[in-house]
Design a protein around this motif. Sequence first.
Motif, PDB file in Angstrom:
ATOM      1  N   ALA A   1       0.939  -1.130   0.035  1.00 23.81           N
ATOM      2  CA  ALA A   1      -0.050   0.043   0.073  1.00 23.81           C
ATOM      3  C   ALA A   1       0.966   1.252   0.231  1.00 23.81           C
ATOM      4  O   ALA A   1       1.605   1.350   1.001  1.00 23.81           O
ATOM      5  CB  ALA A   1      -1.000   0.078   1.252  1.00 23.81           C
TER       6      ALA A   1
ATOM      7  N   TYR B   1      -6.895  -2.830   2.452  1.00 25.56           N
ATOM      8  CA  TYR B   1      -5.783  -2.958   1.276  1.00 25.56           C
ATOM      9  C   TYR B   1      -5.644  -4.268   1.142  1.00 25.56           C
ATOM     10  O   TYR B   1      -6.038  -4.652  -0.239  1.00 25.56           O
ATOM     11  CB  TYR B   1      -4.695  -2.275   1.363  1.00 25.56           C
TER      12      TYR B   1
ATOM     13  N   ASP C   1      -7.813   1.723   1.632  1.00 28.93           N
ATOM     14  CA  ASP C   1      -8.502   1.852   0.334  1.00 28.93           C
ATOM     15  C   ASP C   1      -8.586   0.619  -0.038  1.00 28.93           C
ATOM     16  O   ASP C   1      -7.477  -0.131  -0.668  1.00 28.93           O
ATOM     17  CB  ASP C   1      -7.733   2.922  -0.458  1.00 28.93           C
ATOM     18  N   GLU C   2      -9.521  -0.120  -0.002  1.00 25.62           N
ATOM     19  CA  GLU C   2      -9.865  -1.404  -0.313  1.00 25.62           C
ATOM     20  C   GLU C   2      -9.554  -1.655  -1.874  1.00 25.62           C
ATOM     21  O   GLU C   2      -9.084  -2.392  -2.527  1.00 25.62           O
ATOM     22  CB  GLU C   2     -11.220  -2.262   0.076  1.00 25.62           C
ATOM     23  N   THR C   3     -10.246  -0.408  -2.446  1.00 26.84           N
ATOM     24  CA  THR C   3     -10.265  -0.346  -4.410  1.00 26.84           C
ATOM     25  C   THR C   3      -9.019  -0.284  -4.803  1.00 26.84           C
ATOM     26  O   THR C   3      -8.546  -0.834  -5.748  1.00 26.84           O
ATOM     27  CB  THR C   3     -10.999   0.807  -4.665  1.00 26.84           C
ATOM     28  N   GLN C   4      -8.107   0.310  -3.839  1.00 32.39           N
ATOM     29  CA  GLN C   4      -6.523   0.496  -4.457  1.00 32.39           C
ATOM     30  C   GLN C   4      -6.037  -0.681  -4.398  1.00 32.39           C
ATOM     31  O   GLN C   4      -5.086  -1.171  -5.042  1.00 32.39           O
ATOM     32  CB  GLN C   4      -5.859   1.604  -3.722  1.00 32.39           C
ATOM     33  N   GLY C   5      -6.282  -1.709  -3.050  1.00 31.78           N
ATOM     34  CA  GLY C   5      -5.660  -3.157  -3.163  1.00 31.78           C
ATOM     35  C   GLY C   5      -6.066  -3.919  -4.465  1.00 31.78           C
ATOM     36  O   GLY C   5      -5.353  -4.775  -4.976  1.00 31.78           O
TER      37      GLY C   5
ATOM     38  N   GLN D   1      -6.790  -2.275  -7.381  1.00 28.54           N
ATOM     39  CA  GLN D   1      -6.242  -2.008  -8.755  1.00 28.54           C
ATOM     40  C   GLN D   1      -4.841  -2.014  -8.909  1.00 28.54           C
ATOM     41  O   GLN D   1      -4.303  -2.499 -10.051  1.00 28.54           O
ATOM     42  CB  GLN D   1      -6.539  -0.193  -8.560  1.00 28.54           C
ATOM     43  N   ASP D   2      -4.053  -2.213  -7.580  1.00 28.33           N
ATOM     44  CA  ASP D   2      -2.598  -2.493  -7.593  1.00 28.33           C
ATOM     45  C   ASP D   2      -2.244  -3.973  -7.979  1.00 28.33           C
ATOM     46  O   ASP D   2      -1.383  -4.134  -8.836  1.00 28.33           O
ATOM     47  CB  ASP D   2      -1.982  -2.370  -6.190  1.00 28.33           C
TER      48      ASP D   2
ATOM     49  N   THR E   1      -2.629  -4.845 -11.760  1.00 34.27           N
ATOM     50  CA  THR E   1      -1.503  -4.288 -12.673  1.00 34.27           C
ATOM     51  C   THR E   1      -0.649  -5.567 -12.878  1.00 34.27           C
ATOM     52  O   THR E   1       0.225  -5.460 -13.874  1.00 34.27           O
ATOM     53  CB  THR E   1      -0.578  -3.014 -12.050  1.00 34.27           C
TER      54      THR E   1
ATOM     55  N   SER F   1      -3.093   5.190   3.232  1.00 38.40           N
ATOM     56  CA  SER F   1      -3.030   4.200   1.934  1.00 38.40           C
ATOM     57  C   SER F   1      -3.773   2.906   2.101  1.00 38.40           C
ATOM     58  O   SER F   1      -4.188   2.143   1.426  1.00 38.40           O
ATOM     59  CB  SER F   1      -1.652   3.853   1.273  1.00 38.40           C
TER      60      SER F   1
END
Length: 303
Positions: free
Chosen positions: A100, A146, A116-120, A122-123, A126, A113
Amino acid sequence: MELAKLITEKRNDNTMTLDQMSTMEMLNVINQEDKKVAGAVKNVLPKVNDAIEHIYKALNQGGRLFYVGAGTSGRLGVLDASECPPTFMTSDDMVQTIMAGGNGAFFHAVEGSEDDETQGVQDIKTKNLNYKDVVIGITASGRTPYPIGALKYAREIGAYTVSLSCNEHSLISEFADTEIEVIVGPEVLTGSTRMKAATAHKMILNMISTTTMVKLGKVYENLMVDVHASNYKLMQRAKRIIMEITGADYEEADRVLALTDNQVKPAIVMIKGGVTYQEAEEAIEQSNGYVRDAIAIVMNSNV
């Protein structure tokens, strides 16, 4: 209030007077609490075993292993993953960490950081995650959004999921095929999970990576025969490993290692079997990288 119910957030009865203790008293109480960690890890060994069996199968079939975490949990993943290439000559993508806040968060905390569950999601997207991969979500509290986001997505696409937490009935466990909940109890410093919780998680990550690599044939006896001899120390270690296994002297180990572009496995097979580099490489390929089997192949061919 939800956090307050977690054992990782509770106060430790043995350290209620921490601020009044002498230096030696503090050291002794920390040491006594640390002694509890190994026992807690022992209690979850069956779960660790389950995780390793799936990870081994995945990596053996071309899958990858991902650690996902925030803060200390993410840093532990980085520590473990970064040691795999030099120790076991793995590719850079076989064992990876998604942290994160990005790589910079290893050195400087990126506040917020982890929430943010959504960022987990998205990352980890990738990384082009697929069903062959394994994802381990690391969070002492067991509720960090995350890594939970990353595990949810991993499950959706059919990747194998593992949770690593320090609380019973953790939220993240609901999204794991194998849940590892190592209960170390309240910290010396209330809520400071960089202490016992992190120590327990580091011990388990050590077990996961080391045991998996042994099973993949990257170890002979207890020697790292896939060591990447990329600096002076590792070059000397490579030669000692060759000498230990084959009985060769330093000069012979040095000479043969040079013929293999500093690869320990073929050097061992060459000396033990009295074969060429090409023959050693063929035997290693036939044995799927297991040195013991490669030696047997060349020895039998010489009979």
